[in-house]
Design a protein around this motif. Structure first.
Motif, PDB file in Angstrom:
ATOM      1  N   VAL A   1       0.749  -1.228   0.128  1.00  0.00           N
ATOM      2  CA  VAL A   1       0.118   0.020  -0.199  1.00  0.00           C
ATOM      3  C   VAL A   1       0.947   1.283  -0.155  1.00  0.00           C
ATOM      4  CG1 VAL A   1      -1.874   1.320   1.424  1.00  0.00           C
ATOM      5  CG2 VAL A   1      -1.724  -1.391   1.043  1.00  0.00           C
ATOM      6  N   LEU A   2       1.985   1.343   0.764  1.00  0.00           N
ATOM      7  CA  LEU A   2       2.857   2.471   0.761  1.00  0.00           C
ATOM      8  C   LEU A   2       3.489   2.561  -0.479  1.00  0.00           C
ATOM      9  CD1 LEU A   2       4.096   1.855   4.625  1.00  0.00           C
ATOM     10  CD2 LEU A   2       2.470   3.749   3.805  1.00  0.00           C
ATOM     11  N   LEU A   3       3.797   1.617  -1.059  1.00  0.00           N
ATOM     12  CA  LEU A   3       4.615   1.761  -2.569  1.00  0.00           C
ATOM     13  C   LEU A   3       3.720   2.410  -3.409  1.00  0.00           C
ATOM     14  CD1 LEU A   3       7.052   1.181  -4.157  1.00  0.00           C
ATOM     15  CD2 LEU A   3       6.001  -1.142  -4.812  1.00  0.00           C
ATOM     16  N   ILE A   4       2.349   2.042  -3.320  1.00  0.00           N
ATOM     17  CA  ILE A   4       1.272   2.634  -4.273  1.00  0.00           C
ATOM     18  C   ILE A   4       1.265   4.148  -3.764  1.00  0.00           C
ATOM     19  CG2 ILE A   4      -1.186   2.769  -5.032  1.00  0.00           C
ATOM     20  CD1 ILE A   4      -1.176  -0.396  -4.517  1.00  0.00           C
ATOM     21  N   ASP A   5       1.337   4.424  -2.425  1.00  0.00           N
ATOM     22  CA  ASP A   5       1.139   5.838  -2.069  1.00  0.00           C
ATOM     23  C   ASP A   5       2.254   6.589  -2.821  1.00  0.00           C
ATOM     24  OD1 ASP A   5       0.101   8.171  -0.857  1.00  0.00           O
ATOM     25  OD2 ASP A   5       1.216   7.567   1.000  1.00  0.00           O
ATOM     26  N   ALA A   6       3.490   6.198  -2.685  1.00  0.00           N
ATOM     27  CA  ALA A   6       4.735   6.779  -3.302  1.00  0.00           C
ATOM     28  C   ALA A   6       4.599   7.046  -4.656  1.00  0.00           C
ATOM     29  CB  ALA A   6       6.051   5.837  -2.913  1.00  0.00           C
ATOM     30  N   VAL A   7       3.963   6.359  -5.616  1.00  0.00           N
ATOM     31  CA  VAL A   7       3.774   6.378  -6.878  1.00  0.00           C
ATOM     32  C   VAL A   7       2.712   7.512  -7.116  1.00  0.00           C
ATOM     33  CG1 VAL A   7       2.897   5.465  -9.113  1.00  0.00           C
ATOM     34  CG2 VAL A   7       4.324   4.076  -7.566  1.00  0.00           C
ATOM     35  N   THR A   8       1.657   7.615  -6.230  1.00  0.00           N
ATOM     36  CA  THR A   8       0.575   8.553  -6.555  1.00  0.00           C
ATOM     37  C   THR A   8       1.305  10.080  -6.370  1.00  0.00           C
ATOM     38  OG1 THR A   8      -0.352   8.605  -4.160  1.00  0.00           O
ATOM     39  CG2 THR A   8      -1.157   6.866  -6.055  1.00  0.00           C
ATOM     40  N   TYR A   9       2.095  10.279  -5.334  1.00  0.00           N
ATOM     41  CA  TYR A   9       2.770  11.201  -4.983  1.00  0.00           C
ATOM     42  C   TYR A   9       3.746  11.781  -6.010  1.00  0.00           C
ATOM     43  CZ  TYR A   9       1.415  11.830  -0.073  1.00  0.00           C
ATOM     44  OH  TYR A   9       0.566  11.894   1.210  1.00  0.00           O
ATOM     45  N   GLY A  10       4.160  10.895  -6.974  1.00  0.00           N
ATOM     46  CA  GLY A  10       5.085  11.189  -8.072  1.00  0.00           C
ATOM     47  C   GLY A  10       3.983  11.645  -8.874  1.00  0.00           C
ATOM     48  N   VAL A  11       2.810  11.041  -9.337  1.00  0.00           N
ATOM     49  CA  VAL A  11       2.018  11.742 -10.225  1.00  0.00           C
ATOM     50  C   VAL A  11       1.536  13.302  -9.720  1.00  0.00           C
ATOM     51  CG1 VAL A  11      -0.245  11.459 -11.217  1.00  0.00           C
ATOM     52  CG2 VAL A  11       1.036   9.257 -11.090  1.00  0.00           C
ATOM     53  N   GLY A  12       1.352  13.396  -8.589  1.00  0.00           N
ATOM     54  CA  GLY A  12       0.889  14.780  -8.081  1.00  0.00           C
ATOM     55  C   GLY A  12       1.941  15.788  -8.331  1.00  0.00           C
ATOM     56  N   ALA A  13       3.116  15.410  -8.173  1.00  0.00           N
ATOM     57  CA  ALA A  13       4.457  16.181  -8.585  1.00  0.00           C
ATOM     58  C   ALA A  13       4.616  16.637 -10.121  1.00  0.00           C
ATOM     59  CB  ALA A  13       5.578  15.547  -7.914  1.00  0.00           C
ATOM     60  N   LEU A  14       4.280  15.478 -10.938  1.00  0.00           N
ATOM     61  CA  LEU A  14       4.368  15.683 -12.161  1.00  0.00           C
ATOM     62  C   LEU A  14       3.343  16.752 -12.917  1.00  0.00           C
ATOM     63  CD1 LEU A  14       5.091  12.098 -13.573  1.00  0.00           C
ATOM     64  CD2 LEU A  14       6.509  13.989 -13.733  1.00  0.00           C
ATOM     65  N   ALA A  15       2.033  16.656 -12.213  1.00  0.00           N
ATOM     66  CA  ALA A  15       1.046  17.704 -12.564  1.00  0.00           C
ATOM     67  C   ALA A  15       1.349  18.932 -11.886  1.00  0.00           C
ATOM     68  CB  ALA A  15      -0.313  17.285 -11.905  1.00  0.00           C
ATOM     69  N   LEU A  16       1.901  19.276 -10.833  1.00  0.00           N
ATOM     70  CA  LEU A  16       2.318  20.477 -10.534  1.00  0.00           C
ATOM     71  C   LEU A  16       3.175  21.099 -11.355  1.00  0.00           C
ATOM     72  CD1 LEU A  16       2.253  19.873  -6.444  1.00  0.00           C
ATOM     73  CD2 LEU A  16       0.950  21.513  -7.603  1.00  0.00           C
ATOM     74  N   ALA A  17       4.208  20.387 -11.838  1.00  0.00           N
ATOM     75  CA  ALA A  17       5.347  20.964 -12.767  1.00  0.00           C
ATOM     76  C   ALA A  17       4.640  21.557 -14.099  1.00  0.00           C
ATOM     77  CB  ALA A  17       6.309  19.715 -12.867  1.00  0.00           C
ATOM     78  N   ARG A  18       3.523  21.063 -14.404  1.00  0.00           N
ATOM     79  CA  ARG A  18       3.109  21.339 -15.752  1.00  0.00           C
ATOM     80  C   ARG A  18       2.185  22.826 -15.475  1.00  0.00           C
ATOM     81  NH1 ARG A  18       3.058  18.121 -19.971  1.00  0.00           N
ATOM     82  NH2 ARG A  18       1.529  19.487 -20.719  1.00  0.00           N
ATOM     83  N   ILE A  19       1.777  23.358 -13.998  1.00  0.00           N
ATOM     84  CA  ILE A  19       1.025  24.441 -14.105  1.00  0.00           C
ATOM     85  C   ILE A  19       1.672  25.622 -14.217  1.00  0.00           C
ATOM     86  CG2 ILE A  19      -1.059  22.918 -13.177  1.00  0.00           C
ATOM     87  CD1 ILE A  19      -0.255  24.169 -10.668  1.00  0.00           C
ATOM     88  N   ARG A  20       1.126  26.505 -14.413  1.00  0.00           N
ATOM     89  CA  ARG A  20       2.004  28.104 -14.258  1.00  0.00           C
ATOM     90  C   ARG A  20       0.913  28.891 -13.497  1.00  0.00           C
ATOM     91  NH1 ARG A  20       5.459  25.108 -14.821  1.00  0.00           N
ATOM     92  NH2 ARG A  20       7.062  24.953 -16.701  1.00  0.00           N
ATOM     93  N   VAL A  21       1.316  29.593 -12.526  1.00  0.00           N
ATOM     94  CA  VAL A  21       0.370  30.635 -12.038  1.00  0.00           C
ATOM     95  C   VAL A  21       1.227  31.624 -11.330  1.00  0.00           C
ATOM     96  CG1 VAL A  21      -1.382  28.755 -11.079  1.00  0.00           C
ATOM     97  CG2 VAL A  21       0.604  29.269  -9.790  1.00  0.00           C
ATOM     98  N   ASP A  22       0.645  33.016 -11.425  1.00  0.00           N
ATOM     99  CA  ASP A  22       1.285  34.186 -10.692  1.00  0.00           C
ATOM    100  C   ASP A  22       1.153  34.215  -9.319  1.00  0.00           C
ATOM    101  OD1 ASP A  22       1.889  34.844 -13.537  1.00  0.00           O
ATOM    102  OD2 ASP A  22      -0.101  35.805 -13.594  1.00  0.00           O
ATOM    103  N   ARG A  23       2.258  34.643  -8.903  1.00  0.00           N
ATOM    104  CA  ARG A  23       2.026  34.814  -7.332  1.00  0.00           C
ATOM    105  C   ARG A  23       1.340  35.854  -6.839  1.00  0.00           C
ATOM    106  NH1 ARG A  23       7.923  35.373  -5.286  1.00  0.00           N
ATOM    107  NH2 ARG A  23       7.530  37.563  -5.604  1.00  0.00           N
ATOM    108  N   PRO A  24       0.300  35.738  -5.920  1.00  0.00           N
ATOM    109  CA  PRO A  24      -0.763  36.707  -5.850  1.00  0.00           C
ATOM    110  C   PRO A  24       0.333  38.037  -5.279  1.00  0.00           C
ATOM    111  CG  PRO A  24      -0.828  34.951  -4.112  1.00  0.00           C
ATOM    112  CD  PRO A  24       0.142  34.588  -5.251  1.00  0.00           C
ATOM    113  N   ALA A  25      -0.281  39.183  -5.537  1.00  0.00           N
ATOM    114  CA  ALA A  25       0.353  40.332  -4.953  1.00  0.00           C
ATOM    115  C   ALA A  25      -0.135  40.526  -3.426  1.00  0.00           C
ATOM    116  CB  ALA A  25      -0.219  41.552  -5.724  1.00  0.00           C
TER     117      ALA A  25
END
Length: 434
Positions: A187-211
């Motif tokens: 179960v914990l190995l599967i959890d590690a893989v899902t965190y990797g997917v989350g990191a890849l998605a975050l790497a694709r988005i571009r947002v401005d830092r709020p003023a």
């Protein structure tokens, strides 16, 4: 027939309107990655609990391991809020996902090789909690930046809540089956893989830092914290609900998390039964999340507080020695209340707190909510040994009902609406209403 023909397209238009926020590129990517990582995250607590129990630990050991996860969250959350307001939420969350991927992978290896005594489990979940502690305030500030049309913000929060809810259905149920068949390490190995997917998605988005005052890095950390604290304490509705959540985690949820698996192992059938209880809690949350799509009740915090009454039911069912079916039904109601409360509270806070301090205000709220959690987790087992499991759970259920009544008596909670006055609040510019 003509009426039915017209009703079909009307329903589709309403559904498309409620899901339109998924068409926004950055939110869509984030939603996919976050939803994936949530499935793994919801599986992991079941695996950790039974890793401790299968290793010969009891309620006290389980409580200490669970507390080891919460304590780092409490310690780093304020710093996480400051860093997120300064550097941007996306960066902080990306680092957090990479860290948690590595930790859960290491935990899985430790279990597979037989090198996982209780102290090692505690150390690993502490590192896991460290990642969560910086992720949580950053998440609260990122969501408004991902949603370009602000009228879609309630739907965005409802969808994220729905993803959390679906994960609490699928995650514990899968974890129970996989733990029983292959052990908690899988179960914990599967959890590690899902965190990797989350990191890849975050790497694709571009947002401005709020003023805002916290994002430029030209002030001291203490000055940033003081500003965040000023914004937090100036809102009575916010600190009142935070106190409620702190005592809920201490007196209701922590005992439920520690004594629930213990009761399931002794009386309800073990890991599968506990996975079913948590899974059905998720089913209720899914139903609550679907209910919230496209809905904006006039007094969101009042509705959110009423929804918290359902949290008393699972503890009451366990305290009463109810059979598994009644415990599952109680979890269903509690899960629905959790989704309704979460979506309404998050949207209210994101509407009323200015973007430049939102991560810090979220951090203060999260710190208040979690600060007593480690004490509750560590104390639940020893206290239950002295007064009995049922007494501890029943006290928590009664407390939750009394707390909900007390919070509803606060006018700022009971009467809070969506609309934000145009006048500037203290020190942060327009939109910083109380």
């Amino acid at each position: 027939m003509a009426v039915e023909t017209k009703q079909g397209p009307a329903r589709r238009r309403r559904l498309n309107s409620r899901l339109a926020v998924l068409g926004e590129r950055d939110f869509g990517w984030f939603f996919v990655g976050y939803a994936t990582s949530l499935v793994g995250s919801s599986m992991a607590p079941v695996a950790v609990a039974f890793a401790v129990l299968d290793g010969g630990g009891g309620g006290t050991e389980l409580g200490w391991v669970m507390a080891a996860r919460i304590l780092p969250i409490v310690l780093v959350m304020l710093a996480g809020g400051v860093v997120a307001d300064r550097l941007g939420s996306r960066r902080v969350m990306l680092v957090s996902d990479v860290l948690r991927c590595a930790v859960q992978g290491g935990f899985a290896v430790a279990l597979a090789t037989g090198h996982a005594p209780v102290w090692a489990m505690a150390a690993l979940v502490a590192a896991w909690g460290l990642g969560e502690g910086v992720f949580m305030p950053a998440l609260g500030a990122l969501v408004p930046a991902l949603v370009r049309r602000k009228d879609r913000l309630p739907d965005a929060n409802a969808l994220l809540g729905l993803a959390r809810s679906v994960s609490t259905v699928a995650g514990p149920a899968l974890a129970g089956v996989i733990t029983a068949g292959y052990g908690p390490g899988a179960v914990l190995l599967i959890d590690a893989v899902t965190y990797g997917v989350g990191a890849l998605a975050l790497a694709r988005i571009r947002v401005d830092r709020p003023a805002g005052t916290g994002g430029d890095g030209d002030g001291s950390v203490l000055a940033d914290l003081r500003e965040g604290w000023t914004e937090f304490r100036s809102r009575r509705w916010l600190w009142t609900t935070t106190v409620q959540m702190a005592l809920f985690n201490l007196l209701v949820w922590a005992p439920f998390l520690v004594l629930g698996p213990l009761t399931a192992q002794r009386e309800l059938g073990g890991a599968r039964a506990w996975g079913l209880v948590l899974g059905v809690y998720g089913v209720g949350a899914v139903l609550g999340g679907v209910l919230m799509l496209g809905r904006r009740p006039g007094r969101p915090l009042a509705v959110a507080t009423v929804a918290t009454f359902g949290w008393a039911l699972p503890s009451a069912a366990l305290a009463a020695g109810a059979p598994l079916g009644w415990t599952v039904a109680a979890a269903l109601v509690a899960g629905a209340g959790s989704a309704v409360c979460g979506a309404l509270f998050e949207s209210t806070m994101q509407s009323w707190v200015p973007a430049g301090v939102l991560a810090r205000v979220t951090a203060f709220g999260g710190l208040g909510a979690f600060v007593l959690g480690p004490l509750g987790l560590a104390a639940a087992g020893p206290v239950a040994d002295r007064v009995g499991v049922s007494a501890v759970l029943l006290f928590g259920a009664g407390w939750q009902l009394l707390a909900g009544v007390a919070v509803l008596s606060v006018r700022e909670v009971r009467c809070r609406r969506w609309e934000v006055p145009a006048e500037p609040g203290p020190g942060v510019g327009a939109g910083a209403a109380r």
